[in-house]
Motif scaffolding. Structure first.
Motif, PDB file in Angstrom:
ATOM      1  N   SER A  17      52.826  72.556 -42.369  1.00  0.00           N
ATOM      2  CA  SER A  17      51.401  72.783 -42.043  1.00  0.00           C
ATOM      3  C   SER A  17      50.981  73.324 -43.520  1.00  0.00           C
ATOM      4  CB  SER A  17      51.115  73.243 -40.774  1.00  0.00           C
ATOM      5  OG  SER A  17      51.822  74.714 -40.807  1.00  0.00           O
ATOM      6  N   PRO A  18      49.520  73.581 -43.705  1.00  0.00           N
ATOM      7  CA  PRO A  18      49.261  74.320 -44.781  1.00  0.00           C
ATOM      8  C   PRO A  18      49.907  75.528 -45.133  1.00  0.00           C
ATOM      9  CG  PRO A  18      47.445  73.196 -43.845  1.00  0.00           C
ATOM     10  CD  PRO A  18      48.536  72.923 -42.712  1.00  0.00           C
ATOM     11  N   LEU A  19      50.335  76.132 -46.004  1.00  0.00           N
ATOM     12  CA  LEU A  19      50.996  77.343 -46.391  1.00  0.00           C
ATOM     13  C   LEU A  19      50.196  78.454 -45.929  1.00  0.00           C
ATOM     14  CD1 LEU A  19      53.131  76.276 -49.493  1.00  0.00           C
ATOM     15  CD2 LEU A  19      53.825  75.958 -47.213  1.00  0.00           C
ATOM     16  N   THR A  20      51.074  79.273 -45.293  1.00  0.00           N
ATOM     17  CA  THR A  20      50.605  80.568 -44.975  1.00  0.00           C
ATOM     18  C   THR A  20      51.537  81.457 -45.529  1.00  0.00           C
ATOM     19  OG1 THR A  20      51.795  80.724 -43.033  1.00  0.00           O
ATOM     20  CG2 THR A  20      49.525  79.839 -42.613  1.00  0.00           C
ATOM     21  N   GLY A  21      51.496  82.844 -45.287  1.00  0.00           N
ATOM     22  CA  GLY A  21      52.257  83.788 -45.902  1.00  0.00           C
ATOM     23  C   GLY A  21      53.727  83.555 -45.867  1.00  0.00           C
ATOM     24  N   ILE A  22      54.225  83.062 -44.469  1.00  0.00           N
ATOM     25  CA  ILE A  22      55.485  82.427 -44.389  1.00  0.00           C
ATOM     26  C   ILE A  22      55.863  81.337 -44.679  1.00  0.00           C
ATOM     27  CG2 ILE A  22      57.226  81.736 -42.364  1.00  0.00           C
ATOM     28  CD1 ILE A  22      55.664  84.013 -40.682  1.00  0.00           C
ATOM     29  N   LYS A  59      50.454  64.914 -42.733  1.00  0.00           N
ATOM     30  CA  LYS A  59      49.338  64.345 -42.458  1.00  0.00           C
ATOM     31  C   LYS A  59      48.737  64.365 -41.186  1.00  0.00           C
ATOM     32  CE  LYS A  59      50.013  60.667 -46.070  1.00  0.00           C
ATOM     33  NZ  LYS A  59      49.906  59.234 -46.302  1.00  0.00           N
ATOM     34  N   HIS A  60      47.472  64.929 -41.092  1.00  0.00           N
ATOM     35  CA  HIS A  60      46.866  64.923 -39.747  1.00  0.00           C
ATOM     36  C   HIS A  60      47.416  66.084 -38.987  1.00  0.00           C
ATOM     37  CE1 HIS A  60      45.303  60.983 -40.832  1.00  0.00           C
ATOM     38  NE2 HIS A  60      46.741  60.446 -40.681  1.00  0.00           N
ATOM     39  N   ILE A  61      48.055  67.144 -39.714  1.00  0.00           N
ATOM     40  CA  ILE A  61      48.499  67.995 -39.080  1.00  0.00           C
ATOM     41  C   ILE A  61      47.541  68.872 -38.217  1.00  0.00           C
ATOM     42  CG2 ILE A  61      48.591  69.804 -40.805  1.00  0.00           C
ATOM     43  CD1 ILE A  61      51.274  69.640 -37.998  1.00  0.00           C
ATOM     44  N   THR A  62      46.311  69.116 -38.630  1.00  0.00           N
ATOM     45  CA  THR A  62      45.013  69.749 -38.326  1.00  0.00           C
ATOM     46  C   THR A  62      44.869  69.127 -36.828  1.00  0.00           C
ATOM     47  OG1 THR A  62      44.425  70.455 -40.381  1.00  0.00           O
ATOM     48  CG2 THR A  62      42.936  70.542 -38.691  1.00  0.00           C
ATOM     49  N   ARG A  63      44.787  67.676 -36.750  1.00  0.00           N
ATOM     50  CA  ARG A  63      44.349  66.999 -35.525  1.00  0.00           C
ATOM     51  C   ARG A  63      45.452  67.165 -34.609  1.00  0.00           C
ATOM     52  NH1 ARG A  63      43.036  61.244 -36.660  1.00  0.00           N
ATOM     53  NH2 ARG A  63      43.613  61.515 -38.765  1.00  0.00           N
ATOM     54  N   ILE A  64      46.747  67.261 -34.810  1.00  0.00           N
ATOM     55  CA  ILE A  64      47.816  67.472 -34.037  1.00  0.00           C
ATOM     56  C   ILE A  64      47.737  68.879 -33.526  1.00  0.00           C
ATOM     57  CG2 ILE A  64      50.392  67.628 -33.640  1.00  0.00           C
ATOM     58  CD1 ILE A  64      50.351  65.475 -35.914  1.00  0.00           C
ATOM     59  N   LYS A  65      47.556  69.853 -34.261  1.00  0.00           N
ATOM     60  CA  LYS A  65      47.348  71.166 -33.629  1.00  0.00           C
ATOM     61  C   LYS A  65      46.179  71.446 -32.791  1.00  0.00           C
ATOM     62  CE  LYS A  65      49.379  74.027 -37.369  1.00  0.00           C
ATOM     63  NZ  LYS A  65      49.197  75.030 -38.399  1.00  0.00           N
ATOM     64  N   LYS A  66      45.023  70.839 -33.010  1.00  0.00           N
ATOM     65  CA  LYS A  66      44.011  70.938 -32.265  1.00  0.00           C
ATOM     66  C   LYS A  66      44.227  70.519 -30.678  1.00  0.00           C
ATOM     67  CE  LYS A  66      40.210  71.033 -35.579  1.00  0.00           C
ATOM     68  NZ  LYS A  66      38.943  70.338 -36.258  1.00  0.00           N
TER      69      LYS A  66
END
Length: 76
Positions: A17-22, A59-66
Motif C-alpha cells: 500500500s502507499p508507503l507510511t513510516g513502516i 493497484k486499486h488498494i484504496t478501493r480494497i481498503k475502503k
C-alpha cells in the motif's frame, strides 16, 4: 564459516500500500540488505515469496481498503 550469503525472510506486506513510516523503513532495510551483497533476501507479500522489492503499491488498494473497512466490524 560458510561463504554462502545469509538467507533472510522479510515480511514486505507494508510495501503493498502507499508507503507510511513502516513501509519506508521496510523499503530502506530491504534495499540496504540487497546492496550489502552478503544477504540472500526473500520478501513475503501476504500470500507469496519474492525477491522483488516492490516500488509501487498494489493497484486499486484504496478501493480494497475502503471495502474492507465497510465490511468488517470495528476494522481498526
Amino acid at each position: 564459516m560458510s561463504d554462502e550469503p545469509l538467507r533472510i525472510g522479510l515480511n514486505a506486506s507494508a510495501l503493498l500500500s502507499p508507503l507510511t513510516g513502516i513501509g519506508q523503513y521496510t523499503m530502506n532495510l530491504a534495499e540496504a540488505l540487497v546492496a550489502s551483497g552478503e544477504v540472500d533476501l526473500h520478501l513475503f507479500y501476504l500470500t507469496a515469496w519474492s525477491r522483488e522489492i516492490r516500488a509501487k503499491p498494489l493497484k486499486h488498494i484504496t478501493r480494497i481498503k475502503k471495502f474492507i473497512k465497510k465490511a468488517v466490524p470495528y476494522p481498526y
